[in-house]
Design a protein around this motif. Structure first.
Motif: not given
Ligand code: GLY
Length: 278
Positions: A4-6, A12-19, A21-24
């Motif tokens: 389940g990592k990553g 929640d669209v904002e939560e998805a976007k924030a996640h 943004a931190g991924c390559e």
């Protein structure tokens, strides 16, 4: 996957976007809003013989809380599922997959495991595996009345088309996994297991213990892995199979072990409501 990592599953669209943004690199997949089903099929590369569907419980704790595991329990049949489910999946997923593999010159024979989500938009395939699933196999095979060996031999020999239709028990089956201390983290091993003889004496043939992470240490059976035992039971319905499985689980002693107490609980209620019309 990958424990389940990553992965973030959210509405929640904002939560998805924030996640994101931190991924390559980001993979966005369709949100699957329905329950999961495991459906196994045996194929010889042309004919596909589906088994009965089962559902497993991947989270460590009751109520689908806690970390992902390899599976903490399973049950079959699925009283809430559409009776056409197996035929539909055979027609729309399993047979086309096997046909396409053959067409591409990479024929597949053996066990095809479809991990499915039954969503409000229809059946979706989450994954395929080329193996039996654990712990679903414990409950599927508990209900199979035809000899498994004949099925596997026909798959190997390419004669599944000639095999008589599989016979299934009307009974329900439930399996509950007893896991070691700290599983699914690094499990503690080497703890003595008690109660195995009592289950064999008091609960067989309806309930029995399948060993997974165990080994013999002198005259004692000790834990040797994360998921230690699968305590499996059959009954006229899921409620009876559950009761028998948990009665047997209660006889098992393994210091620090844990198991879920809600395996098949909701499904047993669904079945009862359907039977009584309540
Ligand atoms: N029960 C999940 C698996 O076998 O992969």
């Amino acid at each position: 996957l990958a424990a389940g990592k990553g992965v973030v599953v959210t509405s929640d669209v904002e939560e998805a976007k924030a996640h994101a943004a931190g991924c390559e690199r980001v993979v966005i997949e369709e949100f699957l809003d329905g329950p999961e089903v495991s459906l196994f099929a045996v194929t010889d590369g042309e004919t596909v013989v589906p088994l009965q569907p089962a559902q497993d419980f991947k989270r460590a704790l009751d109520g689908d809380e806690g970390p992902n595991t390899g599976g903490m329990g399973a049950y079959s049949p699925l009283p809430w599922a559409d009776p056409e489910l197996v035929d539909d999946v055979l027609r729309t997923v399993l047979q086309p997959t096997v046909d396409e593999l053959r067409r591409r010159g990479t024929p597949f024979s053996g066990l095809l495991y479809a991990g499915l989500a039954i969503t409000s938009r229809g059946v979706r395939v989450i994954e395929f595996n080329a193996r039996f699933g654990d712990p679903e196999t414990q409950v599927v095979l508990a209900r199979l009345k035809s000899p498994l060996a004949s099925l596997l031999l026909a798959s190997a020999n390419g004669t599944l088309a000639d095999l008589e239709p599989l016979r299934w028990s009307e009974d329900a089956a439930v399996t509950v996994v007893v896991a070691s201390h700290n599983y699914p983290g690094t499990p503690r091993t080497g703890d003595p297991i008690t109660g195995l003889a009592e289950v064999a004496a008091e609960d067989a043939p309806h309930a029995y213990v399948l060993h997974a992470g165990t080994k013999q240490d002198g005259n004692t059976v000790v834990s040797a892995g994360g998921r230690v035992l699968s305590v499996t039971a059959t009954g006229e319905d899921l409620a009876e199979a559950r009761e028998r499985a948990y009665r047997a689980v209660a006889r098992i002693g393994l210091d620090g072990s844990h198991h879920r107490t809600d395996i098949a609980a909701k499904a047993a209620e669904t079945a009862e409501t359907a039977a009584t019309g309540a």
